[in-house]
Design a protein around this motif. Structure first.
Motif, PDB file in Angstrom:
ATOM      1  N   LEU A   1     -60.850 -13.175  19.841  1.00 21.45           N
ATOM      2  CA  LEU A   1     -61.152 -14.448  20.482  1.00 21.45           C
ATOM      3  C   LEU A   1     -61.479 -14.255  21.957  1.00 21.45           C
ATOM      4  CD1 LEU A   1     -58.109 -16.334  18.922  1.00 21.45           C
ATOM      5  CD2 LEU A   1     -60.475 -16.410  18.115  1.00 21.45           C
ATOM      6  N   GLU A   2     -62.521 -14.959  22.406  1.00 20.89           N
ATOM      7  CA  GLU A   2     -62.942 -14.890  23.809  1.00 20.89           C
ATOM      8  C   GLU A   2     -62.620 -16.205  24.512  1.00 20.89           C
ATOM      9  OE1 GLU A   2     -66.928 -14.188  26.606  1.00 20.89           O
ATOM     10  OE2 GLU A   2     -67.116 -14.437  24.435  1.00 20.89           O
ATOM     11  N   LEU A   3     -61.903 -16.107  25.627  1.00 23.18           N
ATOM     12  CA  LEU A   3     -61.603 -17.268  26.458  1.00 23.18           C
ATOM     13  C   LEU A   3     -62.492 -17.182  27.699  1.00 23.18           C
ATOM     14  CD1 LEU A   3     -58.942 -16.562  24.788  1.00 23.18           C
ATOM     15  CD2 LEU A   3     -57.710 -17.849  26.544  1.00 23.18           C
ATOM     16  N   ASN A   4     -63.289 -18.214  27.888  1.00 26.23           N
ATOM     17  CA  ASN A   4     -64.189 -18.220  29.045  1.00 26.23           C
ATOM     18  C   ASN A   4     -64.409 -19.654  29.504  1.00 26.23           C
ATOM     19  OD1 ASN A   4     -65.970 -17.660  31.064  1.00 26.23           O
ATOM     20  ND2 ASN A   4     -67.535 -16.741  29.776  1.00 26.23           N
ATOM     21  N   GLY A   5     -63.470 -20.146  30.308  1.00 25.67           N
ATOM     22  CA  GLY A   5     -63.619 -21.496  30.845  1.00 25.67           C
ATOM     23  C   GLY A   5     -62.924 -22.539  30.003  1.00 25.67           C
ATOM     24  N   SER A   6     -63.712 -23.368  29.302  1.00 26.91           N
ATOM     25  CA  SER A   6     -63.149 -24.547  28.645  1.00 26.91           C
ATOM     26  C   SER A   6     -62.979 -24.412  27.138  1.00 26.91           C
ATOM     27  CB  SER A   6     -64.044 -25.766  28.930  1.00 26.91           C
ATOM     28  OG  SER A   6     -65.344 -25.531  28.407  1.00 26.91           O
ATOM     29  N   GLU A   7     -63.435 -23.318  26.549  1.00 21.07           N
ATOM     30  CA  GLU A   7     -63.376 -23.211  25.089  1.00 21.07           C
ATOM     31  C   GLU A   7     -63.064 -21.781  24.659  1.00 21.07           C
ATOM     32  OE1 GLU A   7     -62.458 -24.383  22.139  1.00 21.07           O
ATOM     33  OE2 GLU A   7     -63.600 -26.138  22.817  1.00 21.07           O
ATOM     34  N   VAL A   8     -62.632 -21.662  23.386  1.00 25.29           N
ATOM     35  CA  VAL A   8     -62.350 -20.355  22.795  1.00 25.29           C
ATOM     36  C   VAL A   8     -63.421 -20.056  21.755  1.00 25.29           C
ATOM     37  CG1 VAL A   8     -60.746 -19.034  21.370  1.00 25.29           C
ATOM     38  CG2 VAL A   8     -59.858 -20.513  23.165  1.00 25.29           C
TER      39      VAL A   8
END
Length: 450
Positions: A413-420
């Motif tokens: 899973l990638e977390l980048n700002g407002s969403e996964v």
């Protein structure tokens, strides 16, 4: 010469007859215990065919005992049945000790509990099961379990759940999943009973690990009629595997007052467990109220004496080592204190998003590494891997069935700002629910500010 030859032939024939008779007798006796093993039936079918309402059905009761092995270091010797109406009806299984040992190891105690549960499911009016050892003609009782103990353990009477073969088969599957290592047997020994009482009292009160152990120092003992009152200083620890180390994950330490009564077998039974409030000045007030001056002096001494705390810790370590040996992990490191972990250096914009994500993946460690959990008798490793790519924080969660070395869940899973974003595998539905609730909370807070 011919007479000598005839005598020799007669002696030889007689010898052959004696040997043949002995073999026949041996085979006949062996067939009693082997008949169920050679009938082609499953273990459940063999045992269920012996089910009876009455302990007085001696042939079936004895055969049940013979078909429930204890351990390779013990061999079945005899069965003694108590059928008197004036006493608790019960079965005493006597074993020969093959290695000279006349005590039960932890693993053998677990097996005895299992065997007793099976016996109570097969003999309707059996109220107590005892295991004894025969050494040089002297029979010594080692442990006893009453039906009420098993009913409390399972939350039902096993005989009422095994009326049909299918029910018995399901029952046998269910008791395989019981966590026998967490069971403490009733005891006529006060110190053992104190340990049992501590473990039972705190079970479920703290963060639960895989195994719990306690140690204590008895400060004073008073016997008043049928009641035994003791004051102790104790520690209770829960353990779980973190990064392969069997580490303390929750604990409680302090003084306590315990009261016991005795049952019909002489086993101690806890009737009251009192401990002082441990917050600030309230602790000192509680000490003065609950304990004698002599006990308070001993408590203060223990709390300032590392050697006495080590006595308590040594008891805990001994129990943990027994457990690790039981599960085949005797080489594992034991940690009674927190071990340093590698925590992911999250980008600040992803910190709250990660907290939302973690609610959906709570079984996995918050740190980078692994936690092991035993669920329904199956051991799983939950592993968290982490990497940073630019301003993105990337987590990989992998759940592995340890015994089968089978990966049952893997997601990247990638977390980048407002969403996964799922780079590999599918994100759990729970995440969407938690994210929706988080978004609602944000909107509500913004509306409140406006």
């Amino acid at each position: 010469n011919s007479m000598k030859k005839n005598k020799l032939i007669i002696i030889l024939v007689l010898f052959i007859i004696v040997i043949a008779s002995a073999v026949a007798i041996f085979n006949k006796q062996s067939s009693k215990t082997d008949v169920y093993q050679s009938s082609g039936k499953s273990t459940e079918e063999k045992l269920f065919s012996l089910r009876t309402d009455y302990i007085g059905d001696a042939s079936k009761s004895s055969m049940i005992a013979q078909n429930l092995k204890l351990d390779d270091s013990f061999s079945y010797y005899a069965t003694s049945l108590e059928t008197s109406s004036e006493k608790q009806k019960g079965i005493n299984i006597v074993y020969n000790s093959l290695d000279g040992n006349t005590t039960l190891s932890k693993a053998e105690k677990y097996k005895f509990v299992y065997n007793s549960i099976v016996i109570f499911s097969l003999i309707g009016n059996c109220e107590v099961v005892t295991v004894s050892v025969n050494k040089d003609g002297t029979v010594t009782s080692l442990e006893s379990i009453q039906r009420d103990f098993v009913i409390d353990l399972l939350d039902y009477d096993p005989f009422t759940k095994t009326g049909t073969l299918e029910e018995f088969k399901q029952f046998m599957q269910d008791i395989e999943k019981v966590d026998y290592a967490s069971i403490s047997l009733p005891s006529t020994n006060l110190e053992d009973s104190i340990t049992t009482a501590i473990n039972t009292h705190y079970k479920g009160q703290l963060y639960s690990g895989e195994f719990a152990a306690s140690g204590h120092i008895t400060l004073s003992t008073e016997v008043e009629g049928s009641s035994t009152n003791v004051t102790v200083y104790m520690s209770y620890y829960e353990f779980q595997f973190e990064n392969g180390i069997f580490e303390k994950c929750s604990d409680v330490t302090g003084p306590a007052k315990l009261s016991f009564s005795k049952d019909s077998l002489g086993n101690y039974s806890l009737t009251e467990f009192l401990e002082p409030v441990k917050k600030g000045n309230k602790y000192n007030i509680a000490l003065q109220t609950m304990f004698s001056d002599d006990d308070i002096a001993k408590i203060n001494n223990i709390e300032t004496d590392e050697s006495q705390m080590q006595v308590i810790n040594d008891q805990i370590i001994s129990s943990v080592k027994d457990y690790l040996t039981y599960i085949g992990r005797s080489e594992s490191k034991i940690a009674l204190d927190y071990q340093e972990k590698n925590y992911p250096p999250l980008d600040t914009k992803n910190a709250i998003l990660f907290d939302v994500l973690y609610k959906a993946y709570q079984e996995y460690p918050y740190y980078v590494g692994s936690i092991e959990r035993v669920q329904d008798g199956v051991r799983y490793e939950y592993k968290t891997d982490y990497e940073k790519q630019g301003t993105s924080d990337i987590f990989t969660y992998t759940k592995t069935n340890v015994a089968e070395q089978k990966v049952e869940e893997k997601v990247k899973l990638e977390l980048n700002g407002s969403e996964v974003k799922a780079l590999e595998g599918s994100i759990r539905e729970e995440y969407t629910k938690h994210k929706q609730q988080y978004d609602k909370d944000i909107q509500a807070s913004q509306g409140y500010k406006n």
